[in-house]
Design an enzyme around this catalytic site. Structure first.
Site, PDB file in Angstrom:
ATOM      1  N   HIS A 315       0.844  -1.191   0.000  1.00  0.00           N
ATOM      2  CA  HIS A 315       0.000   0.000   0.000  1.00  0.00           C
ATOM      3  C   HIS A 315       0.877   1.238   0.000  1.00  0.00           C
ATOM      4  CE1 HIS A 315      -3.181   2.803   1.119  1.00  0.00           C
ATOM      5  NE2 HIS A 315      -4.003   1.870   0.675  1.00  0.00           N
ATOM      6  N   ASP A 373      -7.944  -5.571   0.357  1.00  0.00           N
ATOM      7  CA  ASP A 373      -8.451  -6.502  -0.656  1.00  0.00           C
ATOM      8  C   ASP A 373      -8.059  -7.953  -0.410  1.00  0.00           C
ATOM      9  OD1 ASP A 373      -9.715  -4.526  -2.236  1.00  0.00           O
ATOM     10  OD2 ASP A 373      -7.755  -3.886  -2.955  1.00  0.00           O
TER      11      ASP A 373
HETATM   12  N1  ACO Z   1       4.085  -7.750  -4.716  1.00  0.00           N
HETATM   13  C1  ACO Z   1       5.429  -7.688  -4.913  1.00  0.00           C
HETATM   14  N2  ACO Z   1       6.165  -6.565  -4.766  1.00  0.00           N
HETATM   15  C2  ACO Z   1       5.505  -5.448  -4.407  1.00  0.00           C
HETATM   16  C3  ACO Z   1       4.121  -5.436  -4.178  1.00  0.00           C
HETATM   17  C4  ACO Z   1       3.410  -6.638  -4.346  1.00  0.00           C
HETATM   18  N3  ACO Z   1       2.085  -6.664  -4.150  1.00  0.00           N
HETATM   19  N4  ACO Z   1       3.737  -4.179  -3.838  1.00  0.00           N
HETATM   20  C5  ACO Z   1       4.843  -3.436  -3.850  1.00  0.00           C
HETATM   21  N5  ACO Z   1       5.918  -4.193  -4.185  1.00  0.00           N
HETATM   22  C6  ACO Z   1       7.328  -3.753  -4.254  1.00  0.00           C
HETATM   23  C7  ACO Z   1       7.590  -2.936  -5.504  1.00  0.00           C
HETATM   24  O1  ACO Z   1       8.018  -3.738  -6.568  1.00  0.00           O
HETATM   25  C8  ACO Z   1       8.667  -1.992  -5.010  1.00  0.00           C
HETATM   26  O2  ACO Z   1       9.872  -2.717  -4.960  1.00  0.00           O
HETATM   27  P1  ACO Z   1      11.287  -1.960  -5.254  1.00  0.00           P
HETATM   28  O3  ACO Z   1      11.445  -0.947  -4.168  1.00  0.00           O
HETATM   29  O4  ACO Z   1      12.298  -3.037  -5.235  1.00  0.00           O
HETATM   30  O5  ACO Z   1      11.152  -1.343  -6.607  1.00  0.00           O
HETATM   31  C9  ACO Z   1       8.261  -1.702  -3.559  1.00  0.00           C
HETATM   32  O6  ACO Z   1       7.529  -2.860  -3.154  1.00  0.00           O
HETATM   33  C10 ACO Z   1       7.401  -0.461  -3.380  1.00  0.00           C
HETATM   34  O7  ACO Z   1       6.248  -0.606  -4.203  1.00  0.00           O
HETATM   35  P2  ACO Z   1       5.670   0.520  -5.157  1.00  0.00           P
HETATM   36  O8  ACO Z   1       5.101  -0.118  -6.377  1.00  0.00           O
HETATM   37  O9  ACO Z   1       6.684   1.614  -5.350  1.00  0.00           O
HETATM   38  O10 ACO Z   1       4.520   1.091  -4.233  1.00  0.00           O
HETATM   39  P3  ACO Z   1       3.314   1.988  -4.676  1.00  0.00           P
HETATM   40  O11 ACO Z   1       2.952   2.796  -3.498  1.00  0.00           O
HETATM   41  O12 ACO Z   1       3.623   2.736  -5.929  1.00  0.00           O
HETATM   42  O13 ACO Z   1       2.159   0.934  -5.043  1.00  0.00           O
HETATM   43  C11 ACO Z   1       0.410  -0.648  -4.736  1.00  0.00           C
HETATM   44  C12 ACO Z   1       1.218   0.497  -4.120  1.00  0.00           C
HETATM   45  C13 ACO Z   1      -0.083  -0.226  -6.136  1.00  0.00           C
HETATM   46  C14 ACO Z   1      -0.795  -0.946  -3.880  1.00  0.00           C
HETATM   47  C15 ACO Z   1       1.310  -1.891  -4.848  1.00  0.00           C
HETATM   48  O14 ACO Z   1       1.715  -2.309  -3.551  1.00  0.00           O
HETATM   49  C16 ACO Z   1       0.624  -3.058  -5.577  1.00  0.00           C
HETATM   50  O15 ACO Z   1       0.651  -3.118  -6.803  1.00  0.00           O
HETATM   51  N6  ACO Z   1      -0.029  -3.998  -4.827  1.00  0.00           N
HETATM   52  C17 ACO Z   1      -0.766  -5.083  -5.426  1.00  0.00           C
HETATM   53  C18 ACO Z   1      -2.131  -4.595  -5.904  1.00  0.00           C
HETATM   54  C19 ACO Z   1      -3.074  -4.321  -4.732  1.00  0.00           C
HETATM   55  O16 ACO Z   1      -3.213  -5.121  -3.818  1.00  0.00           O
HETATM   56  N7  ACO Z   1      -3.753  -3.179  -4.820  1.00  0.00           N
HETATM   57  C20 ACO Z   1      -4.737  -2.758  -3.807  1.00  0.00           C
HETATM   58  C21 ACO Z   1      -4.205  -1.642  -2.957  1.00  0.00           C
HETATM   59  S1  ACO Z   1      -5.410  -1.179  -1.735  1.00  0.00           S
HETATM   60  C22 ACO Z   1      -6.547  -0.295  -2.596  1.00  0.00           C
HETATM   61  O17 ACO Z   1      -6.249   0.461  -3.449  1.00  0.00           O
HETATM   62  C23 ACO Z   1      -7.928  -0.504  -2.307  1.00  0.00           C
END
Ligand code: ACO
Length: 427
Positions: A315, A373
């Site tokens: 998140h 979720d």
């Molecule tokens: N699985 C694997 N790696 C992940 C995940 C994941 N679910 N989420 C984040 N990471 C990693 C990223 O690759 C990144 O790694 P790095 O630093 O080596 O590049 C690091 O964690 C930070 O993640 P970001 O993508 O920069 O975080 P951001 O804040 O941009 O994205 C998000 C947040 C979109 C929710 C992301 O965690 C994700 O895609 N999660 C899966 C989808 C999901 O569950 N969405 C629902 C969110 S809650 C809602 O909106 C209702």
């Protein structure tokens, strides 16, 4: 007045910027005159460090995993009040109560829950293979063609009518979108039922309002089912300036029709990185299939050359367990114990995925925890809600939040049309 000084090391010029006070959480630097004063833009793709507005609606402490609506802790609202009380709290600021005012508000919503008959033509025009989110966003946008009166947004009464109508009609729109996808007749709202019970009724009833017949009589909607779905709606009701709420505010900032702005929120929510993740979590658990495959999928999630991400994990704001996921995980186990049986294969698999991820340095170092979720889909499945309706259920829950944020935006004299800048790197 507290300030922050920005120094251009090339020209040695210094500029003071005011620090804006807040009641909780991080303060913000007022950069609204940054360009005017320095001829420099701020660069923040994804707005991770940017506050786009001042708000009184929800407060998130991402480090501690805390969420408040209008100052009330989420846990308290989930335990003591029903979703319609939370709707009223968000759009009016009135403290929730379980008395006559609360009942009166729910009755008002029920009387506003009917759709203009012309809207049925819109559903009928869509292929029955369409995703309900597509039908829903188009149908909510189409509400603007039927309801263009009571829309003087400088008038508080008319702002309230606009919001109450959207909150009242969204369950009917979701139920109609679902029944259209099955090619079965629409069921009109039953004003004698409560807001949440009526939604389940519109999904499940047979023509004439009859419930499914069983050997022991009609399969009525149980109070436990209503309570479970009510809590799920409350858990989704608002969440700061997330992508869909920001979209609603952005569209509203142009002076567009409020239902067009809310419909844009639905479109933004649909994506798998946002509300669409609840549907993807179930797909993912089914794809993992068995506890013996968990390590393989965790490895895929960590592999930067593999597009697979652990859905329902991570998140932007929470760097701790999402408090909504914590409540949902407990709700899942409580409901199972009380007789709403979870799919034990999916539930055990989700626990296993969580356990492996939370003990893996990749997830620990990045503070990646289950989000709202991760567990919601398992509960929704146990409530016999089809997977294609998971994100539309999120829409019903989030509608009061979007409305409250839209109203706050309209009333705030400091808001301007949203118009970010760019760093031009082209020819
Ligand atoms: N699985 C694997 N790696 C992940 C995940 C994941 N679910 N989420 C984040 N990471 C990693 C990223 O690759 C990144 O790694 P790095 O630093 O080596 O590049 C690091 O964690 C930070 O993640 P970001 O993508 O920069 O975080 P951001 O804040 O941009 O994205 C998000 C947040 C979109 C929710 C992301 O965690 C994700 O895609 N999660 C899966 C989808 C999901 O569950 N969405 C629902 C969110 S809650 C809602 O909106 C209702």
């Amino acid at each position: 007045m507290a300030t922050i000084t920005l120094t251009n090391n090339a020209t040695k010029e210094s500029f003071d910027f005011e620090l804006i006070e807040c009641t909780r959480g991080p303060k913000a630097v007022d950069f609204s005159k940054l360009f005017e004063r320095t001829n420099i833009f701020s660069y923040d793709p994804g707005y991770g460090s940017t506050a786009g507005c001042k708000s009184t609606i929800s407060y998130i402490n991402g480090k501690e995993g805390e969420l408040l609506y209008k100052g009330f802790p989420l846990q308290k609202l989930v335990e003591k009040y029903q979703f319609t009380d939370v709707c009223k709290l968000l759009i009016t600021g009135d403290a929730p109560n379980n008395g006559a005012e609360s009942k009166e508000f729910e009755i008002e919503l029920m009387h506003r829950s009917f759709l203009h008959e012309g809207l049925i033509n819109i559903f009928n025009a869509f292929p029955d293979t369409a995703h309900p989110m597509a039908n829903l966003s188009a149908a909510l946008s189409a509400l603007s063609t039927f309801h263009f009166h009571h829309l003087d947004m400088s008038n508080e009464e008319e702002r309230q009518v606009m919001a109450r109508r959207a909150i009242a009609k969204i369950p009917t729109l979701v139920a109609f979108a679902y029944r259209h996808s099955l090619g079965i007749p629409y069921i009109y709202p039953d004003v004698e039922r409560g807001y949440v019970e009526n939604f389940l009724y519109m999904l499940r009833a047979y023509p004439g309002g009859k419930m499914k017949q069983t050997i022991s009589g009609p399969a009525e909607i149980t109070p436990l089912e209503v309570e479970a779905l009510d809590k799920i709606f409350t858990l989704h009701a608002d969440h700061g300036q997330n992508a869909s709420t920001t979209t609603v505010r952005n569209v509203a900032s142009t002076g567009a029709h409020p239902y067009a702005a809310l419909s844009a929120g639905i479109n933004a929510l649909w994506g798998a990185a946002h509300g669409g993740a609840n549907e993807k979590v179930l797909d993912m658990l089914n794809e993992i299939g068995d506890a013996k495959n968990v390590d393989k999928f965790i490895a895929k999630a960590k592999d930067k050359n593999d597009p697979f991400r652990l859905m329902g994990f991570g998140h932007r704001v929470y760097k701790n367990y999402d408090p909504r996921a914590k409540i949902l995980k407990k709700l899942k186990d409580d409901l199972d114990a009380k007789g709403i049986k979870m799919d034990s294969r999916l539930s055990d698999l989700a626990h296993k995925v969580e356990e492996v991820a939370l003990n893996d340095s990749y997830f620990v170092e990045r503070n990646l925890y289950p989000n709202v979720d991760f567990y919601s889909g398992i509960i929704l499945s146990a409530l016999k809600i089809p997977v294609s309706l998971f994100t539309p259920i999120f829409v019903i829950g989030r509608m009061p939040g979007w409305c409250a944020q839209l109203l706050e935006h309209i009333k705030d004299p400091t808001t301007r049309i949203t118009r970010p800048r760019q760093v031009y790197i082209g020819e």
